[in-house]
Scaffold this motif. Structure first.
Motif, PDB file in Angstrom:
ATOM      1  N   VAL A  22     -12.296  12.653 -13.434  1.00  0.00           N
ATOM      2  CA  VAL A  22     -13.577  12.307 -14.046  1.00  0.00           C
ATOM      3  C   VAL A  22     -14.426  11.497 -13.068  1.00  0.00           C
ATOM      4  CG1 VAL A  22     -14.654  10.937 -15.890  1.00  0.00           C
ATOM      5  CG2 VAL A  22     -12.726  12.444 -16.408  1.00  0.00           C
ATOM      6  N   THR A  23     -13.818  10.517 -12.411  1.00  0.00           N
ATOM      7  CA  THR A  23     -14.546   9.683 -11.449  1.00  0.00           C
ATOM      8  C   THR A  23     -15.033  10.508 -10.271  1.00  0.00           C
ATOM      9  OG1 THR A  23     -13.244   7.753 -12.080  1.00  0.00           O
ATOM     10  CG2 THR A  23     -14.374   7.654  -9.959  1.00  0.00           C
ATOM     11  N   ARG A  52     -17.886  12.782 -11.203  1.00  0.00           N
ATOM     12  CA  ARG A  52     -19.099  11.977 -11.383  1.00  0.00           C
ATOM     13  C   ARG A  52     -19.722  11.657 -10.018  1.00  0.00           C
ATOM     14  NH1 ARG A  52     -17.240   7.336 -14.167  1.00  0.00           N
ATOM     15  NH2 ARG A  52     -17.046   8.665 -15.967  1.00  0.00           N
ATOM     16  N   GLU A  53     -18.869  11.342  -9.028  1.00  0.00           N
ATOM     17  CA  GLU A  53     -19.360  10.976  -7.696  1.00  0.00           C
ATOM     18  C   GLU A  53     -19.731  12.180  -6.843  1.00  0.00           C
ATOM     19  OE1 GLU A  53     -16.293   8.607  -5.918  1.00  0.00           O
ATOM     20  OE2 GLU A  53     -16.455   7.033  -7.430  1.00  0.00           O
ATOM     21  N   GLN A  66     -13.406  18.674 -20.632  1.00  0.00           N
ATOM     22  CA  GLN A  66     -14.749  18.838 -21.188  1.00  0.00           C
ATOM     23  C   GLN A  66     -14.695  19.475 -22.571  1.00  0.00           C
ATOM     24  OE1 GLN A  66     -17.708  17.595 -19.635  1.00  0.00           O
ATOM     25  NE2 GLN A  66     -15.910  16.587 -18.790  1.00  0.00           N
ATOM     26  N   TRP A  91     -10.403  19.962 -15.513  1.00  0.00           N
ATOM     27  CA  TRP A  91     -11.740  19.443 -15.823  1.00  0.00           C
ATOM     28  C   TRP A  91     -12.342  20.206 -17.003  1.00  0.00           C
ATOM     29  CZ3 TRP A  91     -15.096  15.685 -15.456  1.00  0.00           C
ATOM     30  CH2 TRP A  91     -16.442  15.946 -15.702  1.00  0.00           C
ATOM     31  N   GLY A 121     -19.671  15.675  -7.914  1.00  0.00           N
ATOM     32  CA  GLY A 121     -20.050  16.911  -8.574  1.00  0.00           C
ATOM     33  C   GLY A 121     -18.851  17.849  -8.587  1.00  0.00           C
TER      34      GLY A 121
END
Length: 122
Positions: A55-56, A59-60, A88, A84, A62
């Motif tokens: 997740v991190t 976020r950083e 989601q 992922w 893509g």
């Protein structure tokens, strides 16, 4: 097509990344499984820490799965992409359930009030 930047085949990526990707994919079906000594696949469970790293990283960075996979060397880019997508999907289901619960509580609160509600007193 996805082109060089989109995460297509290994041939379109930079040299060092492509080489590490090819090594990590050798004999891998993308499921995140490890091969046992007898040639059978053994499913490796995902830990909460791995989920947090994914997740991190997304976020950083893509959805650059090779770059994300560099943070989890024991997992392939395909396995991470699949995880992922599953995370989601789970988040969408939980959000839908929370919304439905909130709507149900809101409609129930309207029924409980009774007095002072238009059309409910006789």
């Amino acid at each position: 097509g996805q082109g060089a930047a989109g995460g297509g085949g290994g041939a379109s990526r930079g040299g060092a990344v492509a080489a590490s990707t090819i090594r990590s994919r050798a004999g891998d079906d993308g499921s995140g499984d490890e091969e046992g000594g007898d040639g059978t696949r053994q499913r490796m469970s995902w830990s909460a820490e791995e989920d947090e790293v994914i997740v991190t990283a997304v976020r950083e960075l893509g959805p650059r799965w090779c770059a994300v996979a560099a943070r989890l060397p024991s997992r392939t880019d395909q396995a991470i992409r699949n995880r992922w997508n599953r995370l989601q999907q789970r988040a969408r289901v939980q959000a839908r359930q929370a919304h439905n619960m909130q709507a149900m509580m809101h409609s129930a609160a309207g029924l409980v009030g009774g007095i002072g509600q238009p059309g409910l007193h006789t």
